[in-house]
Design a protein around this motif. Structure first.
Motif, PDB file in Angstrom:
ATOM      1  N   ASN A 220       0.792  -1.225   0.000  1.00  0.00           N
ATOM      2  CA  ASN A 220       0.000   0.000   0.000  1.00  0.00           C
ATOM      3  C   ASN A 220       0.825   1.275   0.000  1.00  0.00           C
ATOM      4  O   ASN A 220       0.343   2.320  -0.448  1.00  0.00           O
ATOM      5  CB  ASN A 220      -0.928   0.015   1.221  1.00  0.00           C
ATOM      6  N   HIS A 221       2.066   1.221   0.520  1.00  0.00           N
ATOM      7  CA  HIS A 221       2.850   2.449   0.626  1.00  0.00           C
ATOM      8  C   HIS A 221       4.322   2.096   0.688  1.00  0.00           C
ATOM      9  O   HIS A 221       4.717   1.172   1.408  1.00  0.00           O
ATOM     10  CB  HIS A 221       2.446   3.233   1.879  1.00  0.00           C
TER      11      HIS A 221
ATOM     12  N   GLU B 289      -5.000  -0.968   9.176  1.00  0.00           N
ATOM     13  CA  GLU B 289      -6.420  -1.302   9.092  1.00  0.00           C
ATOM     14  C   GLU B 289      -6.688  -2.555   9.915  1.00  0.00           C
ATOM     15  O   GLU B 289      -5.983  -3.542   9.742  1.00  0.00           O
ATOM     16  CB  GLU B 289      -6.816  -1.567   7.645  1.00  0.00           C
TER      17      GLU B 289
ATOM     18  N   ILE C  77      -9.471   2.617   7.601  1.00  0.00           N
ATOM     19  CA  ILE C  77      -8.021   2.654   7.424  1.00  0.00           C
ATOM     20  C   ILE C  77      -7.442   3.993   7.861  1.00  0.00           C
ATOM     21  O   ILE C  77      -8.048   5.040   7.662  1.00  0.00           O
ATOM     22  CB  ILE C  77      -7.626   2.372   5.959  1.00  0.00           C
TER      23      ILE C  77
ATOM     24  N   TRP D 246      -1.150   0.475   5.938  1.00  0.00           N
ATOM     25  CA  TRP D 246      -1.622   1.346   4.862  1.00  0.00           C
ATOM     26  C   TRP D 246      -0.750   2.565   4.631  1.00  0.00           C
ATOM     27  O   TRP D 246      -0.764   3.152   3.542  1.00  0.00           O
ATOM     28  CB  TRP D 246      -3.048   1.805   5.157  1.00  0.00           C
ATOM     29  N   SER D 247      -0.006   3.002   5.635  1.00  0.00           N
ATOM     30  CA  SER D 247       0.786   4.222   5.463  1.00  0.00           C
ATOM     31  C   SER D 247       1.997   4.157   6.367  1.00  0.00           C
ATOM     32  O   SER D 247       1.971   3.551   7.442  1.00  0.00           O
ATOM     33  CB  SER D 247      -0.054   5.466   5.772  1.00  0.00           C
TER      34      SER D 247
ATOM     35  N   ASN E 242      -2.609  -8.177   3.650  1.00  0.00           N
ATOM     36  CA  ASN E 242      -4.068  -8.325   3.523  1.00  0.00           C
ATOM     37  C   ASN E 242      -4.529  -9.399   4.501  1.00  0.00           C
ATOM     38  O   ASN E 242      -3.746  -9.874   5.335  1.00  0.00           O
ATOM     39  CB  ASN E 242      -4.474  -8.635   2.076  1.00  0.00           C
TER      40      ASN E 242
ATOM     41  N   HIS F  39      -4.828   6.164   6.654  1.00  0.00           N
ATOM     42  CA  HIS F  39      -4.114   6.235   5.391  1.00  0.00           C
ATOM     43  C   HIS F  39      -3.195   7.440   5.256  1.00  0.00           C
ATOM     44  O   HIS F  39      -2.361   7.476   4.356  1.00  0.00           O
ATOM     45  CB  HIS F  39      -5.105   6.253   4.224  1.00  0.00           C
TER      46      HIS F  39
END
Length: 363
Positions: A40-41, A111, A148, A94-95, A57, A150
């Motif tokens: 994601n990042h 998340e 999330i 996520w970040s 995930n 984010h």
């Protein structure tokens, strides 16, 4: 002294690195990395040459990958990335954001929404519980992409100050390293609520939160319901969406030096496809902090375009003139070496692009 620029790309099937050493004229591709996990990042540290990639995930679980040799080799750790027994498991990171003092400390947003910190360059993680202990926590609801965290925005000079954005809980600020948090959503609306409830204390669907350079209290926010600027650290927000083709979009990218310049890629709306308006791609730029906007189209496709661009998939570099980059849901990567005046496609057929960041190195 030679300048190298790396584009750090997170996708649904691993991380990729694009590199240019000839003034952004040509790009070499490496990857996929991270065993093709959903990433994601991806961020980098120019001083140490370290790259971190966060993802996972429900199947893999959460992890942060690290490379100390610019992507040649990777390791990953999920140690500590968990809530207490009995709580909903963490699905993914996520970040990511480094602490400003540059000592290897990192933050990770996950998340279901929560904040973690590492003080050993991502080897181990500890939960920062204050955010999930906020009284509003029981009322947070997931957005379309889940519940999330984010966006992570650090104060450039004060490691104790941090802003986060959560879909759909809103924006929050901590002045004490995450021990306590204050909602910072005054002036941002929720069009999906009844009219008398459209400006709540929390519950806004923030899509992206970024800081202006050189002005620590200036923030920009792309929201599900509008585009906003704050000049007081998020205590108050004012709409700056007049002149844009849509109030809806995901990514925002700040200029590296000018606090009045911001880049957006609006989409056509939340219920009509979430693609670029009118089937024609444009990046929109303001040079006056949102008072006016200009559409930048030179080199971008203008017919039968139906892609979208996600919340972390746009970035700028620190060169002069600044470069601007974005990746699409259909796996294309576009670059501008002249602050958005002209564009070219530098990649296609990638997996869905989830994030774009830049790393500039001086050899």
């Amino acid at each position: 002294m030679a300048t190298r620029i790396l584009l750090l790309i997170g996708t649904k099937k691993g991380a990729f690195i694009f590199e240019s050493s000839d003034g952004r004229r040509t790009w070499d591709l490496r990857g996929p990395f991270c065993e093709t996990w959903p990433i994601n990042h991806v961020i980098g540290d120019p001083a140490a040459g370290t790259i971190w990639a966060g993802g996972g995930n429900e199947w893999f679980g959460p992890a942060v990958w690290r490379s100390d040799d610019l992507g040649a080799t990777w390791s990953h750790s999920s140690q500590g990335l968990a809530y207490a027994a009995g709580e909903e498991p963490i699905r993914a990171v996520w970040s990511l954001a480094p602490a400003p003092r540059g000592d290897g400390a990192l933050y990770a947003g996950v998340e279901p929404a929560g904040l973690f910190r590492s003080d050993d360059r991502g080897a181990t993680w500890s939960h920062v519980p204050g955010l999930r202990e906020h009284p509003s926590r029981a009322h947070w609801q997931p957005g379309g992409g889940g519940l999330i965290l984010h966006s992570l925005v650090r104060h450039p000079d004060d490691d104790r100050q941090l802003w986060v954005a959560i879909s759909t809980a809103g924006a929050f600020h901590s002045a004490d390293g995450g021990a306590t948090w204050e909602p910072r959503n005054h002036g941002t609306r929720c069009d999906f609520l009844p009219e008398e409830q459209r400006y709540p204390e929390f519950g806004q669907c923030v899509h992206c939160l970024v800081a202006a350079p050189g002005m620590p209290d200036r923030l920009y926010q792309q929201n599900h319901c509008g585009m906003y600027r704050s000049d007081d650290g998020g205590r108050h927000w004012q709409s700056i969406e007049d002149g844009l083709p849509s109030s809806f979009g995901f990514p925002a990218a700040a200029h590296p030096r000018d606090p009045n310049t911001l880049y957006l890629l609006p989409l056509n709306g939340d219920a009509v496809g979430r693609t670029v308006p009118d089937g024609a791609c444009a990046v929109w730029r303001t040079r006056d902090a949102g008072a006016s906007w200009q559409d930048l189209r030179d080199g971008l496709p203008q017919r039968n375009v139906f892609f979208g661009v996600l919340r972390q998939a746009m970035a700028t570099d620190v060169l002069e003139p600044a470069g601007v980059y974005f990746g699409t849901g259909s796996g294309e990567l576009y670059a501008s070496a002249d602050e958005g005046e002209s564009w070219r496609r530098i990649a296609e057929h990638l997996p869905t692009v989830l994030s774009v960041e830049t790393l500039v190195l001086e050899d």
